[in-house]
Design a protein around this motif. Structure first.
Motif, PDB file in Angstrom:
ATOM      1  N   LEU A  53       0.924  -1.227   0.062  1.00 12.82           N
ATOM      2  CA  LEU A  53       0.076  -0.034   0.018  1.00 12.82           C
ATOM      3  C   LEU A  53       0.968   1.168   0.063  1.00 12.82           C
ATOM      4  O   LEU A  53       1.935   1.321   0.579  1.00 12.82           O
ATOM      5  CB  LEU A  53      -0.857  -0.077   1.334  1.00 12.82           C
ATOM      6  N   TYR A  54       0.240   2.263  -0.603  1.00 12.24           N
ATOM      7  CA  TYR A  54       1.048   3.662  -0.864  1.00 12.24           C
ATOM      8  C   TYR A  54       0.476   4.720   0.114  1.00 12.24           C
ATOM      9  O   TYR A  54       1.121   5.716   0.118  1.00 12.24           O
ATOM     10  CB  TYR A  54       0.624   3.816  -2.389  1.00 12.24           C
ATOM     11  N   ALA A  55      -0.460   4.516   0.763  1.00 16.18           N
ATOM     12  CA  ALA A  55      -0.815   5.387   1.959  1.00 16.18           C
ATOM     13  C   ALA A  55       0.518   6.280   2.558  1.00 16.18           C
ATOM     14  O   ALA A  55       1.107   5.485   3.046  1.00 16.18           O
ATOM     15  CB  ALA A  55      -1.849   4.774   2.872  1.00 16.18           C
ATOM     16  N   GLY A  56      -0.126   7.440   2.454  1.00 20.53           N
ATOM     17  CA  GLY A  56       1.321   8.432   3.256  1.00 20.53           C
ATOM     18  C   GLY A  56       1.984   8.935   2.535  1.00 20.53           C
ATOM     19  O   GLY A  56       2.762   9.739   2.790  1.00 20.53           O
ATOM     20  N   GLU A  57       2.197   8.371   1.023  1.00 17.89           N
ATOM     21  CA  GLU A  57       3.157   8.690   0.224  1.00 17.89           C
ATOM     22  C   GLU A  57       2.429   9.658  -1.057  1.00 17.89           C
ATOM     23  O   GLU A  57       3.087   9.893  -2.012  1.00 17.89           O
ATOM     24  CB  GLU A  57       3.908   7.692  -0.541  1.00 17.89           C
ATOM     25  N   GLU A  58       1.253   9.885  -0.675  1.00 17.21           N
ATOM     26  CA  GLU A  58       0.425  10.509  -1.776  1.00 17.21           C
ATOM     27  C   GLU A  58       0.928  11.679  -2.633  1.00 17.21           C
ATOM     28  O   GLU A  58       0.674  11.937  -3.834  1.00 17.21           O
ATOM     29  CB  GLU A  58      -1.123  10.889  -1.185  1.00 17.21           C
ATOM     30  N   ALA A  59       1.659  12.552  -1.845  1.00 16.72           N
ATOM     31  CA  ALA A  59       2.134  13.943  -2.640  1.00 16.72           C
ATOM     32  C   ALA A  59       3.081  13.761  -3.684  1.00 16.72           C
ATOM     33  O   ALA A  59       3.190  14.279  -4.560  1.00 16.72           O
ATOM     34  CB  ALA A  59       2.717  14.957  -1.498  1.00 16.72           C
ATOM     35  N   SER A  60       3.746  12.836  -3.540  1.00 13.40           N
ATOM     36  CA  SER A  60       4.763  12.298  -4.400  1.00 13.40           C
ATOM     37  C   SER A  60       4.146  12.041  -5.926  1.00 13.40           C
ATOM     38  O   SER A  60       4.572  12.988  -6.843  1.00 13.40           O
ATOM     39  CB  SER A  60       5.733  11.127  -3.994  1.00 13.40           C
ATOM     40  N   ALA A  61       3.345  11.137  -5.838  1.00 14.85           N
ATOM     41  CA  ALA A  61       2.710  10.573  -7.174  1.00 14.85           C
ATOM     42  C   ALA A  61       1.891  11.801  -7.930  1.00 14.85           C
ATOM     43  O   ALA A  61       1.895  12.052  -8.839  1.00 14.85           O
ATOM     44  CB  ALA A  61       2.022   9.413  -6.986  1.00 14.85           C
TER      45      ALA A  61
END
Length: 335
Positions: A53-61
């Motif tokens: 899961l990618y939760a927490g990294e949303e700003a990058s993508a």
């Protein structure tokens, strides 16, 4: 050249207007809700295979892909690819169906979580091979350079992937061929359970850029605006013939390396990140304080996204599974 991006050829990207900011928030919120729902759904045992899961990294993508278009620009992702897919406009319902292994999925249920792709959106695919994406985008960037279409290719990889030979060879090749490429190292602190502070030599991933003759920069991955500023400069440079760049985005993941990872190697990090660093909370605070957007607008997006993800799960569960006859489809290309 380490930790500094040079002035790119051509005018810089314009600052985001209200419409772009609202779209960025929608993308980040969609990634968050999609991933948190998958965290719950995976626990039921109905989803096959591994899920990262990618939760927490949303700003990058969101910040990087928001500067790209679906016609010319492509990205290559990682095993943690849901956020990149959503940011590159892959259909959310088709993604959910793919993760459930259904025929209505973006890859007809054959790829699953780690191999979602949609070439029509310039999404070359999530990838179960660590460091598998950078060589792919070198090929895509070379194709754009030969065609002269102004396209840019972006590779996302993690701190673990930064140590792979494929990644280092791709950095070298991109410089030698002066490719329109951007390498985005999403350093969430751990390659599975191995700390990046221990495993990444040279002090930082961005510091390695100088060895390959390209600019590099480390940015705060909890800050959408910081990532966008760095990515805008790198994308503009690449699009205008200035060559490749390396951006290290420092952030954290809220869940384990994979679903089932107990995260015994982390002590209080996630709790602090959610409370003090969360990219969605910081984004909301900034745009409402600056009166770019209202709380009501953001809350409306939250409700819209919640409905979308509910529908995606319901439709995925109701969709048909592949049959034995589907095994031999989409295996070979006939020219």
């Amino acid at each position: 050249m380490t930790d500094t991006l040079r002035t790119p050829p051509g005018p810089p990207a314009a600052a985001p207007d209200a419409a772009e900011l609202l779209d960025a928030y929608r993308t980040m919120r969609t990634i968050r809700v999609f991933e948190e729902r998958l965290h719950d759904e995976f626990a039921t045992g109905d989803i096959p295979g591994f899920v990262h899961l990618y939760a927490g990294e949303e700003a990058s993508a969101t910040a990087v892909c928001g500067l790209l278009d679906d016609e010319r620009d492509v990205i290559a992702s990682t095993h943690r690819g849901h956020g990149h897919c959503i940011a590159k406009h892959v259909d959310v319902k088709a993604m959910m169906a793919e993760i459930y292994g259904r025929t209505t999925g973006s890859c007809h249920g054959k790829g699953g979580s780690m191999h979602i792709a949609d070439l029509s959106r310039g999404m070359l695919g999530a990838n179960g091979i660590v460091g598998g994406g950078p060589p792919l985008i070198c090929g895509a960037a070379l194709a754009s350079k030969v065609r002269g279409d102004g396209g840019v290719a972006v590779a996302f990889f993690g701190d673990g992937g930064s140590n792979q030979g494929t990644t280092l060879e791709s950095l070298n090749l991109a410089t030698v061929w002066n490719l329109p490429a951007v390498f985005v190292a999403e350093n969430n602190g751990y390659a599975e359970a191995t700390a990046a502070e221990w495993s990444v030599g040279g002090g930082s991933i961005a510091a390695r850029a100088a060895a390959f003759g390209m600019p590099g920069l480390t940015v705060d991955g909890f800050d959408y605006f910081a990532v966008r500023e760095a990515a805008a400069e790198a994308v503009t440079r690449a699009r205008n013939g200035g060559g490749p760049s390396l951006i290290e985005v420092r952030l954290t993941r809220y869940f384990g390396h994979f679903e089932g990872d107990q995260q015994t190697y982390r002590a209080g990090e996630v709790r602090r990140a959610r409370a003090e660093l969360d990219c969605l909370l910081r984004f909301r605070a900034r745009v409402t304080a600056g009166r770019d957007l209202t709380v009501a607008q953001l809350d409306a997006v939250d409700a819209e996204v919640a409905r979308l993800v509910d529908e995606a799960v319901a439709e995925a569960k109701a969709a048909p599974l592949p049959t034995a006859a589907d095994l031999t489809t989409d295996v070979y290309v006939t020219y």
